[in-house]
Design a protein around this motif. Sequence first.
Motif, mmCIF file in Angstrom:
data_model
loop_
_atom_site.group_PDB
_atom_site.id
_atom_site.type_symbol
_atom_site.label_atom_id
_atom_site.label_comp_id
_atom_site.label_asym_id
_atom_site.label_seq_id
_atom_site.Cartn_x
_atom_site.Cartn_y
_atom_site.Cartn_z
ATOM 1 N N LEU A 202 43.764 44.953 37.480
ATOM 2 C CA LEU A 202 43.218 44.711 38.806
ATOM 3 C C LEU A 202 43.987 45.450 39.900
ATOM 4 O O LEU A 202 43.404 45.788 40.943
ATOM 5 C CB LEU A 202 43.210 43.205 39.101
ATOM 6 C CG LEU A 202 42.208 42.381 38.263
ATOM 7 C CD1 LEU A 202 42.392 40.893 38.540
ATOM 8 C CD2 LEU A 202 40.770 42.784 38.571
ATOM 9 N N LEU A 229 37.151 46.394 35.496
ATOM 10 C CA LEU A 229 37.424 45.539 36.652
ATOM 11 C C LEU A 229 36.612 44.252 36.573
ATOM 12 O O LEU A 229 37.131 43.147 36.745
ATOM 13 C CB LEU A 229 37.070 46.278 37.946
ATOM 14 C CG LEU A 229 38.133 47.162 38.605
ATOM 15 C CD1 LEU A 229 37.598 47.698 39.915
ATOM 16 C CD2 LEU A 229 39.417 46.373 38.844
ATOM 17 N N THR A 230 35.309 44.428 36.323
ATOM 18 C CA THR A 230 34.414 43.258 36.246
ATOM 19 C C THR A 230 34.867 42.309 35.155
ATOM 20 O O THR A 230 34.979 41.083 35.364
ATOM 21 C CB THR A 230 32.964 43.729 35.953
ATOM 22 O OG1 THR A 230 32.570 44.666 36.947
ATOM 23 C CG2 THR A 230 31.996 42.564 35.942
ATOM 24 N N SER A 232 37.778 42.030 33.823
ATOM 25 C CA SER A 232 39.092 41.427 34.129
ATOM 26 C C SER A 232 38.946 40.272 35.105
ATOM 27 O O SER A 232 39.590 39.214 34.951
ATOM 28 C CB SER A 232 40.026 42.490 34.708
ATOM 29 O OG SER A 232 40.212 43.544 33.786
ATOM 30 N N LEU A 233 38.112 40.441 36.127
ATOM 31 C CA LEU A 233 37.878 39.345 37.081
ATOM 32 C C LEU A 233 37.262 38.142 36.389
ATOM 33 O O LEU A 233 37.681 36.996 36.606
ATOM 34 C CB LEU A 233 36.962 39.831 38.211
ATOM 35 C CG LEU A 233 37.560 40.851 39.187
ATOM 36 C CD1 LEU A 233 36.471 41.466 40.057
ATOM 37 C CD2 LEU A 233 38.627 40.188 40.071
ATOM 38 N N LYS A 237 38.729 34.299 35.609
ATOM 39 C CA LYS A 237 37.967 33.065 35.855
ATOM 40 C C LYS A 237 37.912 32.223 34.578
ATOM 41 O O LYS A 237 38.093 31.005 34.606
ATOM 42 C CB LYS A 237 36.559 33.428 36.312
ATOM 43 C CG LYS A 237 35.654 32.212 36.481
ATOM 44 C CD LYS A 237 34.201 32.578 36.655
ATOM 45 C CE LYS A 237 33.335 31.330 36.609
ATOM 46 N NZ LYS A 237 31.907 31.633 36.674
ATOM 47 N N PHE A 264 43.291 43.240 46.173
ATOM 48 C CA PHE A 264 42.501 42.226 45.493
ATOM 49 C C PHE A 264 41.361 41.744 46.396
ATOM 50 O O PHE A 264 40.208 41.619 45.965
ATOM 51 C CB PHE A 264 43.397 41.067 45.073
ATOM 52 C CG PHE A 264 42.623 39.895 44.501
ATOM 53 C CD1 PHE A 264 42.079 39.951 43.226
ATOM 54 C CD2 PHE A 264 42.440 38.734 45.260
ATOM 55 C CE1 PHE A 264 41.362 38.874 42.714
ATOM 56 C CE2 PHE A 264 41.727 37.664 44.745
ATOM 57 C CZ PHE A 264 41.189 37.723 43.484
ATOM 58 N N TYR A 267 37.971 43.648 46.919
ATOM 59 C CA TYR A 267 36.918 43.707 45.902
ATOM 60 C C TYR A 267 35.619 43.071 46.371
ATOM 61 O O TYR A 267 34.555 43.305 45.808
ATOM 62 C CB TYR A 267 37.378 43.034 44.592
ATOM 63 C CG TYR A 267 38.406 43.855 43.839
ATOM 64 C CD1 TYR A 267 38.257 45.233 43.696
ATOM 65 C CD2 TYR A 267 39.527 43.249 43.275
ATOM 66 C CE1 TYR A 267 39.202 45.979 43.013
ATOM 67 C CE2 TYR A 267 40.473 43.986 42.584
ATOM 68 C CZ TYR A 267 40.305 45.351 42.458
ATOM 69 O OH TYR A 267 41.230 46.099 41.782
ATOM 70 N N VAL A 275 31.156 44.198 40.155
ATOM 71 C CA VAL A 275 32.521 43.833 40.575
ATOM 72 C C VAL A 275 32.457 42.769 41.664
ATOM 73 O O VAL A 275 33.201 41.771 41.619
ATOM 74 C CB VAL A 275 33.273 45.089 41.073
ATOM 75 C CG1 VAL A 275 34.640 44.698 41.641
ATOM 76 C CG2 VAL A 275 33.432 46.101 39.942
ATOM 77 N N ALA A 278 31.497 39.384 40.170
ATOM 78 C CA ALA A 278 32.622 38.790 39.431
ATOM 79 C C ALA A 278 33.700 38.295 40.393
ATOM 80 O O ALA A 278 34.311 37.236 40.171
ATOM 81 C CB ALA A 278 33.196 39.840 38.475
ATOM 82 N N PHE A 279 33.923 39.039 41.463
ATOM 83 C CA PHE A 279 34.927 38.640 42.459
ATOM 84 C C PHE A 279 34.551 37.292 43.074
ATOM 85 O O PHE A 279 35.401 36.396 43.180
ATOM 86 C CB PHE A 279 35.029 39.724 43.542
ATOM 87 C CG PHE A 279 35.897 39.334 44.700
ATOM 88 C CD1 PHE A 279 37.286 39.287 44.583
ATOM 89 C CD2 PHE A 279 35.335 38.990 45.935
ATOM 90 C CE1 PHE A 279 38.092 38.923 45.667
ATOM 91 C CE2 PHE A 279 36.124 38.622 46.998
ATOM 92 C CZ PHE A 279 37.504 38.584 46.870
ATOM 93 N N LEU A 282 35.046 34.501 40.753
ATOM 94 C CA LEU A 282 36.470 34.173 40.649
ATOM 95 C C LEU A 282 36.918 33.355 41.863
ATOM 96 O O LEU A 282 37.680 32.389 41.720
ATOM 97 C CB LEU A 282 37.287 35.466 40.534
ATOM 98 C CG LEU A 282 38.811 35.296 40.493
ATOM 99 C CD1 LEU A 282 39.227 34.431 39.314
ATOM 100 C CD2 LEU A 282 39.505 36.655 40.422
#
Length: 1778
Positions: A202, A229-230, A232-233, A237, A264, A267, A275, A278-279, A282
């Motif tokens: 991230l 990235l997606t 990982s976010l 979660k 961070f 995002y 992304v 997902a952000f 999260l």
Amino acid sequence: MLCLSIRVPPAQAVSQSSPSNSGRAAELLAKERGTVPGFIGFGTSQSDLGYVPAVQGAEEIDSLVDSDFRMVLRKLSKKDVTTKLKAMQEFGAMCDERDAEIVKGVLPYWPRIYCKISLDYDRRVREATQLAFEKLILKVKKHLAPHLKSLMGYWLIAQCDTYAPAAIAAKLAFEAAFPQSKQSEALVFCKDEIINVLQDHLLKETPDTLSDPQTVPEEEREAKYFRILTSSLLALKKLLCMLPSSEIASLEEKLKPLLSQNKFWKYGKHSSPQVRSAFFELISALCQYIPKSVKAESSKVSPAVLVNIDDNDPMVCPSLWEAVLYILTTIEDCWNHVNAKKNVFPKLSTILSEGGGGLATVIYPYLLPFISKIPSATTDLNLEFFRNFFTYITKGLSTERILTSRSECSAVISAFFECLRFIMQQNLGVKEESLKMQKMLISDQLIPFVDTALKDPRLQSEQLFDQLAETLSSWETKAEAQGDDTVVNTLKNVLKTFWTSLSEICLQKINAQDTDVKSLLSISTLLEVLQKAENSWKQSKKKVAKVRFIDEVPESNTENKKVENKIDIFSEENIEESEFCWDENLPVPVSHLRKGPLYDLVCKLAEQSVVHISELKSEQHLSFLSSLLKSFSSCQVFQALLDLAKEKNKASENLSPLPQEIGKFVHENPAIQFTYHRLMNWLGEDKKANTDFLVDILYSVLCCCETNTERKNILDDLTKLDLKWNILLRIIQKACSSSSKHLLVSTWLKGDILGEKLVTLADHLCNKDLEVAVSSESFTSEGWTLLSLVLSQHVKNDYLIGEAYIERIISKLNAALSKAKHISEAGNTESPVSFICDVASNFFISMKGCCLMSSSEDLLLTLFQLCAQNQDFTHLSDFLVCKLKHTWLCGLHSLVLQFGNSNKQSTFLHSSALWLKNQIQSTSLDVKSLQVMMSTVDDLLNNLLEAYSSHFLLRLYVENIMPSDSEWENMRHSLSTQWLHKPLLEGRLSLNYEHSKTDFKEHSTMKLPSHLCTTALLSKIVLLALKEEIILEDNKTEKIIAELLYSLQWCEELENPYSILIEFREMLQGMGITYDNLCVLKNRFFNNFLLLFSFRSRDTGTLWALTISKLIQSKNILPDEVKQLYKTTEGFFPVTEGSLHTVQSLSPFLPLEDKEELVNHCTARLLTCTKKDLCNIDGSFGYLSILNSCLKKGSIDGREKLYGILKIIMSWKSDHEDIFLFSCNLKEASPQLLGLNIEIIHLLSILLKYSSSLLVEDDWDFIMCSMLAWLETTSENHALYPVPLVQLFACVSCDLACTLSAYFSSISSNLPVNLISEWHEFFSEGIHNLLLPLLVKITEESKDTSETSFQNSVLIPLGETLTYISKDQLLNHKLAVRLTPDQKTNLPEHLQTLLNTLAPLLHFRARPVQIAVYHMLYKLMPELPRFDDDDLKSYVDEEEEPALSPPVALMAVLGILEDLLENILECYPVGEFAVIQPLSEEFCYVLGYLLSWKLILTFFKAATSQLRALYSLYLRRTKNLNKLLYHLFRLMPEIPAYVGPGVELPNKETKTFFTEELHLHVRETATLSSQIPHLACSVYQITLKDLPAIVRLWWNSCEKRVFNVVDKFTSKYVSNMLSFQEISSVQTSTQLFNGMTVKARSTTREVIATYSVDDIFIELIIQLPLNYPLGSITVESGKRVGVAVQQWRNWMLQLSTYLTHQNGSIMEGLALWKNNVDKRFEGVEDCMICFSVIHGFNYSLPKKACRTCKKKFHSACLYKWFTSSNKSTCPLCRETFF
């Protein structure tokens, strides 16, 4: 790190044979550290794994990894996607298949590979990786534990992969590794490593660090980076969600560095929707699990979420709004960190005004919680804000996207009402601000919102009105509750304001000038919904989620259960009834706060509607009024309408006074008064469009009536009025649509007034339609629809109207149908028959439980009769016949059901059976009529048998149709006796009396005899019975089948049956009534059959005898079984007609000993016969008949017996000579004498066949003299041939002559020489001198007859006998002179006479004559060309090209037949096979045409080369041969395969019509169907062989399609054979040439000619083409000595020309060429035109010399030169040619 300092290219590393430095380094590291370091890498970039196991120099490490695994792991390091994918699949398979110990060796190396390849760009590789990982886990299990920490971070990311199959595979692998209870522990164990991996991805990683920029395109790098990235976010979660709560605190600490980073929080504005989504997911998880950390970062998190509220990406929006609510809930001061007025609310306004931008279903459910969480102090929420808020919602609702989407529209409407109720609840006080808010919500928002919905039909959904009703209900509930008076009064004021405003807009709409139906109906729909407190009609719909505010009272569980129970019992049958639940029947009473204003509004609207209806005749207001009254049918509304009428001036009303008898019934009920004062007048107006509305109003009135009597009185009065039928129709239709409506009118429906009215209607429709055209189509259609409705609709298994009236209506319909068959209805689909069919079929279909009435059975019988009769009789169109059949089958099905329901007997079955019997016995039917009748009966019986296992009905039906014995006898006698002719001629039966001379002319050729009709129908029934294994009583089955076989035998014996009988037999074949199908009877009934036939045969003989013969033959009955029928031969004596015919029919099947016994009996009785007994049946005639039958097949040795019988007959000649009909007039002869002579002649023919070796000279004299004497009688009495026995006598006389001719033409030297010479010199000549003139006489008297006609049966034996005539007898004929004037011929007169007499018979309409004439002329043809030879010199010397006609008589016949064939074959394209029906008129014409050509070609072949040239030129000029060739390619089959007896070819080639020789016999009948094709092929073959040059010219001139057809056919079927024959003829030729030798090579199709004179030597090679003779023959040069090149070329060209253009063989061409070359050497100069000595066509020498240059030319060449050049000069010197 030693290994990193050594860099060797991979290719070099692989190829090194000695241990590498890297290998030693790996070994060293392993020793130092004590662990296996994994794979040693040479790659520099991270994208290339570059890991290979240390193969050399690390034996202890190598031993841990299997060699196959090493290979696969190497492949995984490749860059190629396909290689990696296959390698991973192979790795998974190996993990699955190998032992656990081997697989464990891979574990140390797996984590590093997995961590890289699980992030691969290709999704298939990622999925395969997870699948392989699962198999690895299942194999190694707990041994994976040491490697978990290095795997877990990437494993969690893989579970959040954006490619769902890969993510699912990773989850399955995780679940396979850890049970549910252990998963969180595993994550806790690896928590630190996971956080490190995720934070790296991230915060640290970039597209260029994750992929090699030098090898991976930028687009792929970015896509991979965004995906990681997606994942990982989402993985973060997932970690938050799965960790136990005890570990959250430690995790919170570890996440602080991440949350503190600005990267961070950016995002939330990332370019990738995945992304961003997902952000926000999260963020929601962070708020849920670590709210403290989120609050600590509130200054970052609040703007990151709230400012992005306008993100309209479908992927982002759900997670964004979820995050918004979490932020509003978690961070109390979140609004302090954003500027709401500038950054949040404008964006919210934009979203609302656009209707959510396509995401209304996602956004709008969040609006209520969103506004509820906005603190008013912080954001300054006021009246203006909410006004704007609702205005934007309303504006968004009007967008096209919302209006066209049902779900989005529903979401907006729900949000509007939820927010409205919430804000109203927040502002129920009496403060000024609250009052303003209330007014704004009702007047400025709710009412305009409702008004908008009423204007747009797309908003008039159940959802909007339901939400409004629910909102009002909630306010009413609170207003009625015991509580705060302020709240109660406020809500009452709010409701009052609402109803006042609603009334205003409703009245405004109804009074508007431009109002339309949709607007009015929307109002009625709204009011209907508002009327129902609980919206009971909604219960059948799916449940809709509702928002319930905290202070609202929840519904109890019991209430919920009640509702659910209601839904369960709310069946489909009751849905319709739910419309008619009036206010007193509602589940929950309507609140008084609503009922008063609602009904006041309804009354006002109803009053205004009546005003518009009365004054403006407005249909839309009438529709609105009916809809209103349907929902609000109460006395209150009707009273308001009455009060309105009283207030208005009645004089101004345009109401027609009702008749005096109507309206006597007066009542206080306002609804009833409204009916009489208003409704009946409206119903009387002629406006069809208003009917439905008025009928709905009528039902509303009926609902307000208290008793059924009141309702009946109203409806009876209505019925008495002269109203349109469609009003009654609609009343009854609506009654049928709902049980509740039916209850209102049931008494009226069963009443007399309606019943009589309907009977009158039926009578009027039927009679009026049948007599004259109907004036009004709509009137007729509605009338029939009404009748159909009352007949077909049932309520609780009872008719709608009284049963008596039903029966009367059916009787009317039946009477009309009975009349219909006398009126032509063709094409009139709207005729009464069509309507009656519709009504009747509906009636029958609906009769499930009702009893079958007598009138309906009569109607069914009439329908059955119409269906069973031919259309030619009923004059009904195909459409109506189909309808009738459908109706009759419906009625039959109904009838079958009635039998099943009761024991009542049907009169229909009895009546229909009697009608059928009458039809088949008394009425003459044609085939189509019989077929229709049988088909209808088949339908009837099949339906009966399908319905019942009982067979009683079928037996009863047969009983009623079956004729009595006397009726059967009468029907048999009515059959024509012409059937006797054929068995008499064939000798199967004998008669000695003149039978009835009835011919078909006395019978209708268009109608079938009743016997055939009866047997066909009963046989069809019997076959059906046998199929169902039903046995009929009293041997009816055997009797019916016997009569059927009798009928079939009668048809078969007719020699020339008329077409209707052929159709009859085809019909039986089509229906399965055949001998084969009757074979079923063999096992069960066969013995009974034989006994029955035997009895009838011996009783009456004739056709019964032939029938039993056919039956025995078809069944292959053994002689011993046949003997059971008669026991002993004594039973046949004394001989009667029956026993005689029985013996004659059974003779082929009798045991040999019985035949001998019969022969002995009859021979013995012959010896004792007196003259008186000679002609009797039980005398010589009968005995001779039996003897002939037993001896003719030669199955028993009867030579001595035959000779003995001959001696008895010879003794009769000496004792009773007058019994022999020698040279006498048959007019005076009795039938008995004729019969006896016929049998004597039969016997003599048999004697010649089997006993000729025993005959002595006296016997031969008797036989031959008798034969000639009988022939003289035959010749002298040809005028009596129409008498059957006379013609039979003539036939057998000619047969005897034919037998003798055949005998003497094939004899050996056993006979005395004088006998043979007598035969040739006297008897044979005598036969032909009698028969040839007889043939001419017969053919002249009957110009157009067929060979199957009985009157011309004599032509067959006569023609066959004449085929034995010799050439000399033909040349010495004694025919009358027949010459044609102006006939150019060289033939003498006697040959002209013969040709002019016989040639026209080639197209005589009898095949025996054509074949006989052909055989006679064939013998004559070779003799004719010599007469043209004498005149040849005159043709050769002619200057013009000469042409000579073949025999003129033949060409004249050919011309006639050519024209006929043009007409017959013109519709067939060349190459398509035309099938010619044997013995048809066309057959005779085609046969005569082909025979004529066969004769002409025979004549042509017999001519010399010079004559052939002249004949062929004639054929070319007249185009006769061209026409022949075109016709042949229509008459020859595409595949000329030969089927029949023939000599097997040595090489087993397929037999064709070209390989098999054609034999034309007079009596040949077996091959008739193939005779024309075979003859056509034969003619084509001869034409190609004898006239190749003309055929070649024709072929080259054909169009391309025909050219190809001819070439393909000839090459395939003819060329090989002709080439073989040509080569063979060269090889076998005996022709010798002086100085030339000829050889042939069959394999190469070559002929080699060698010519030598003195020192000259020439060799020529002649090559036949593959498509010989169509293709040109090529001449090639062999050796040559002593010949100049130019001369050589000339000779080559000459030979090629001769072979191509002369109609002859190769040998003839070579002979011509040699002659030409010889002449050249003899000094004769070439003709300077054709450069040949001998003319290539007429074979002449150059004789015409030019006086100037002295050069000589052929006469023909000069003529052609002069005509083509239009000059008269010498071709060489150009001087005038004298």
